[in-house]
Design a protein around this motif. Structure first.
Motif, PDB file in Angstrom:
ATOM      1  N   GLY A  77       0.823  -1.202   0.000  1.00  0.00           N
ATOM      2  CA  GLY A  77       0.000   0.000   0.000  1.00  0.00           C
ATOM      3  C   GLY A  77       0.849   1.239   0.000  1.00  0.00           C
ATOM      4  N   ARG A  78       0.362   2.254   0.723  1.00  0.00           N
ATOM      5  CA  ARG A  78       1.110   3.503   0.914  1.00  0.00           C
ATOM      6  C   ARG A  78       1.160   3.746   2.410  1.00  0.00           C
ATOM      7  NH1 ARG A  78       0.933   9.475  -1.797  1.00  0.00           N
ATOM      8  NH2 ARG A  78       1.989  10.479  -0.066  1.00  0.00           N
ATOM      9  N   PHE A  79       2.310   3.425   3.004  1.00  0.00           N
ATOM     10  CA  PHE A  79       2.494   3.564   4.442  1.00  0.00           C
ATOM     11  C   PHE A  79       3.985   3.561   4.746  1.00  0.00           C
ATOM     12  CE2 PHE A  79       1.658  -0.923   3.414  1.00  0.00           C
ATOM     13  CZ  PHE A  79       2.838  -1.522   3.842  1.00  0.00           C
ATOM     14  N   SER A  80       4.309   3.783   5.992  1.00  0.00           N
ATOM     15  CA  SER A  80       5.699   3.670   6.431  1.00  0.00           C
ATOM     16  C   SER A  80       5.713   2.887   7.737  1.00  0.00           C
ATOM     17  CB  SER A  80       6.330   5.055   6.621  1.00  0.00           C
ATOM     18  OG  SER A  80       5.742   5.726   7.718  1.00  0.00           O
ATOM     19  N   TYR A  81       6.887   2.389   8.100  1.00  0.00           N
ATOM     20  CA  TYR A  81       7.077   1.685   9.371  1.00  0.00           C
ATOM     21  C   TYR A  81       8.561   1.647   9.687  1.00  0.00           C
ATOM     22  CZ  TYR A  81       8.289  -2.304   6.410  1.00  0.00           C
ATOM     23  OH  TYR A  81       8.875  -3.114   5.477  1.00  0.00           O
ATOM     24  N   TRP A  82       8.884   1.565  10.967  1.00  0.00           N
ATOM     25  CA  TRP A  82      10.277   1.435  11.395  1.00  0.00           C
ATOM     26  C   TRP A  82      10.656  -0.024  11.359  1.00  0.00           C
ATOM     27  CZ3 TRP A  82      13.837   5.019  11.852  1.00  0.00           C
ATOM     28  CH2 TRP A  82      13.416   6.343  11.979  1.00  0.00           C
ATOM     29  N   TYR A  83      11.856  -0.304  10.854  1.00  0.00           N
ATOM     30  CA  TYR A  83      12.303  -1.680  10.674  1.00  0.00           C
ATOM     31  C   TYR A  83      13.794  -1.733  10.955  1.00  0.00           C
ATOM     32  CZ  TYR A  83      12.396  -6.262   8.409  1.00  0.00           C
ATOM     33  OH  TYR A  83      12.517  -7.575   8.144  1.00  0.00           O
ATOM     34  N   GLU A  84      14.189  -2.328  12.038  1.00  0.00           N
ATOM     35  CA  GLU A  84      15.583  -2.461  12.437  1.00  0.00           C
ATOM     36  C   GLU A  84      16.336  -1.132  12.347  1.00  0.00           C
ATOM     37  OE1 GLU A  84      17.082  -5.694  10.037  1.00  0.00           O
ATOM     38  OE2 GLU A  84      16.364  -7.148  11.490  1.00  0.00           O
ATOM     39  N   GLY A  85      15.754  -0.098  12.895  1.00  0.00           N
ATOM     40  CA  GLY A  85      16.377   1.220  12.933  1.00  0.00           C
ATOM     41  C   GLY A  85      16.278   2.023  11.655  1.00  0.00           C
ATOM     42  N   LYS A  86      15.560   1.519  10.654  1.00  0.00           N
ATOM     43  CA  LYS A  86      15.380   2.234   9.387  1.00  0.00           C
ATOM     44  C   LYS A  86      13.892   2.382   9.102  1.00  0.00           C
ATOM     45  CE  LYS A  86      19.480   0.522   7.022  1.00  0.00           C
ATOM     46  NZ  LYS A  86      19.956  -0.206   5.848  1.00  0.00           N
ATOM     47  N   ARG A  87      13.557   3.472   8.459  1.00  0.00           N
ATOM     48  CA  ARG A  87      12.177   3.658   8.023  1.00  0.00           C
ATOM     49  C   ARG A  87      12.025   2.976   6.673  1.00  0.00           C
ATOM     50  NH1 ARG A  87       7.729   5.530   9.919  1.00  0.00           N
ATOM     51  NH2 ARG A  87       8.675   6.875  11.445  1.00  0.00           N
ATOM     52  N   ARG A  88      11.005   2.138   6.537  1.00  0.00           N
ATOM     53  CA  ARG A  88      10.704   1.429   5.297  1.00  0.00           C
ATOM     54  C   ARG A  88       9.329   1.871   4.811  1.00  0.00           C
ATOM     55  NH1 ARG A  88      15.130  -1.710   3.546  1.00  0.00           N
ATOM     56  NH2 ARG A  88      16.231  -2.364   5.403  1.00  0.00           N
ATOM     57  N   PHE A  89       9.068   1.581   3.534  1.00  0.00           N
ATOM     58  CA  PHE A  89       7.840   2.066   2.922  1.00  0.00           C
ATOM     59  C   PHE A  89       7.122   0.998   2.111  1.00  0.00           C
ATOM     60  CE2 PHE A  89      10.868   5.541   3.272  1.00  0.00           C
ATOM     61  CZ  PHE A  89      10.140   6.446   4.031  1.00  0.00           C
ATOM     62  N   ASP A  90       5.829   0.951   2.249  1.00  0.00           N
ATOM     63  CA  ASP A  90       4.862   0.365   1.322  1.00  0.00           C
ATOM     64  C   ASP A  90       4.858  -1.149   1.138  1.00  0.00           C
ATOM     65  OD1 ASP A  90       4.176   2.994   1.006  1.00  0.00           O
ATOM     66  OD2 ASP A  90       5.058   3.202  -0.973  1.00  0.00           O
ATOM     67  N   LEU A  91       5.786  -1.889   1.733  1.00  0.00           N
ATOM     68  CA  LEU A  91       5.811  -3.336   1.580  1.00  0.00           C
ATOM     69  C   LEU A  91       6.328  -3.937   2.879  1.00  0.00           C
ATOM     70  CD1 LEU A  91       5.277  -5.502  -0.607  1.00  0.00           C
ATOM     71  CD2 LEU A  91       7.692  -5.329  -1.229  1.00  0.00           C
ATOM     72  N   LEU A  92       5.521  -4.819   3.491  1.00  0.00           N
ATOM     73  CA  LEU A  92       5.879  -5.425   4.772  1.00  0.00           C
ATOM     74  C   LEU A  92       5.487  -6.888   4.752  1.00  0.00           C
ATOM     75  CD1 LEU A  92       6.666  -5.337   7.828  1.00  0.00           C
ATOM     76  CD2 LEU A  92       4.329  -4.574   8.271  1.00  0.00           C
ATOM     77  N   LYS A  93       6.416  -7.748   5.165  1.00  0.00           N
ATOM     78  CA  LYS A  93       6.125  -9.179   5.269  1.00  0.00           C
ATOM     79  C   LYS A  93       6.033  -9.548   6.740  1.00  0.00           C
ATOM     80  CE  LYS A  93       7.687 -13.743   3.789  1.00  0.00           C
ATOM     81  NZ  LYS A  93       7.836 -14.424   5.060  1.00  0.00           N
ATOM     82  N   LEU A  94       4.956 -10.254   7.078  1.00  0.00           N
ATOM     83  CA  LEU A  94       4.771 -10.758   8.431  1.00  0.00           C
ATOM     84  C   LEU A  94       4.936 -12.270   8.420  1.00  0.00           C
ATOM     85  CD1 LEU A  94       1.590  -8.724   9.446  1.00  0.00           C
ATOM     86  CD2 LEU A  94       3.977  -8.213   9.987  1.00  0.00           C
ATOM     87  N   LYS A  95       5.535 -12.802   9.473  1.00  0.00           N
ATOM     88  CA  LYS A  95       5.672 -14.248   9.625  1.00  0.00           C
ATOM     89  C   LYS A  95       4.309 -14.853   9.938  1.00  0.00           C
ATOM     90  CE  LYS A  95      10.253 -13.842  11.671  1.00  0.00           C
ATOM     91  NZ  LYS A  95      11.016 -14.115  12.890  1.00  0.00           N
ATOM     92  N   ALA A  96       4.267 -16.176   9.987  1.00  0.00           N
ATOM     93  CA  ALA A  96       3.017 -16.879  10.287  1.00  0.00           C
ATOM     94  C   ALA A  96       2.469 -16.490  11.657  1.00  0.00           C
ATOM     95  CB  ALA A  96       3.222 -18.384  10.198  1.00  0.00           C
ATOM     96  N   ASP A  97       3.342 -16.134  12.613  1.00  0.00           N
ATOM     97  CA  ASP A  97       2.872 -15.748  13.948  1.00  0.00           C
ATOM     98  C   ASP A  97       2.452 -14.279  14.028  1.00  0.00           C
ATOM     99  OD1 ASP A  97       5.260 -14.320  13.987  1.00  0.00           O
ATOM    100  OD2 ASP A  97       6.125 -15.436  15.663  1.00  0.00           O
TER     101      ASP A  97
END
Length: 189
Positions: free
Chosen positions: A57-77
């Protein structure tokens, strides 16, 4: 009689509570998402071959000290997959649109959107991103990257992902190898 009704009611609550907790554990937690610019938009949440979810989509999130955008993978849990974090790049972070379509397949994630690069590699808005390394896989030369306008879901029974190119027509690529089917092409009429 009272004991039987009370026991039955307790059992029903336990079953209902267990079912609800299982449902809650299987739904992806999107609370980590923040707006990119002034927009928070989720265009797709799709299951991955390993039992997780891929969110585009169109979003942001923090990931291991970096800001990432628009694509996020979640594990089965439901936790973020820290081993898979491709970095999408944009000409104008606040003006570019969202990831429009994602199709998880055995070879990787087929991604289409308004981004220009993945991990520093120019891709013009469409890429196949490997599951193991989050690197961009080779793109079929015959399909022009610029102008691709649609991508289908992965069809596991037949192993194809279909692409629409408004000027040239329709193509299909193997979801297991990432290779173009040279015998199949539907030209734009």
């Amino acid at each position: 009689k009272h004991f039987l009704i009370s026991g039955l009611a307790s059992w029903c609550l336990l079953v209902a509570g267990t079912a609800l907790s299982q449902r809650l554990l299987t739904l992806p937690d999107l609370s980590v998402l923040e707006p990119r610019g002034d927009t928070l938009q989720v265009t797709q949440v799709v299951p991955t071959p390993d039992g997780g979810h891929l969110i585009g989509g169109r979003f942001s999130y923090w990931y291991e000290g970096k800001r990432r955008f628009d694509l996020l993978k979640l594990k089965a849990d439901g936790s973020p997959d820290t081993a898979w974090a491709p970095a999408l790049s944009y000409v104008n972070l606040f003006a570019n649109g969202p990831v429009l379509s994602i199709a998880p397949a055995p070879v990787g994630a087929f991604v289409l959107g308004d981004f220009q690069g993945v991990n520093g590699e120019l891709v013009e808005g469409v890429a196949i991103i490997d599951w193991a390394t989050a690197r961009v896989l080779p793109w079929p030369e015959v399909i022009p990257r610029s102008g691709a306008s649609a991508i289908s879901n992965y069809n596991g029974a037949d192993d194809w992902v279909y692409f629409n190119h408004p000027r040239n027509g329709y193509y299909r690529v193997s979801g297991r190898t990432g290779l173009l089917d040279p015998a199949w092409f539907s030209p734009r009429l």
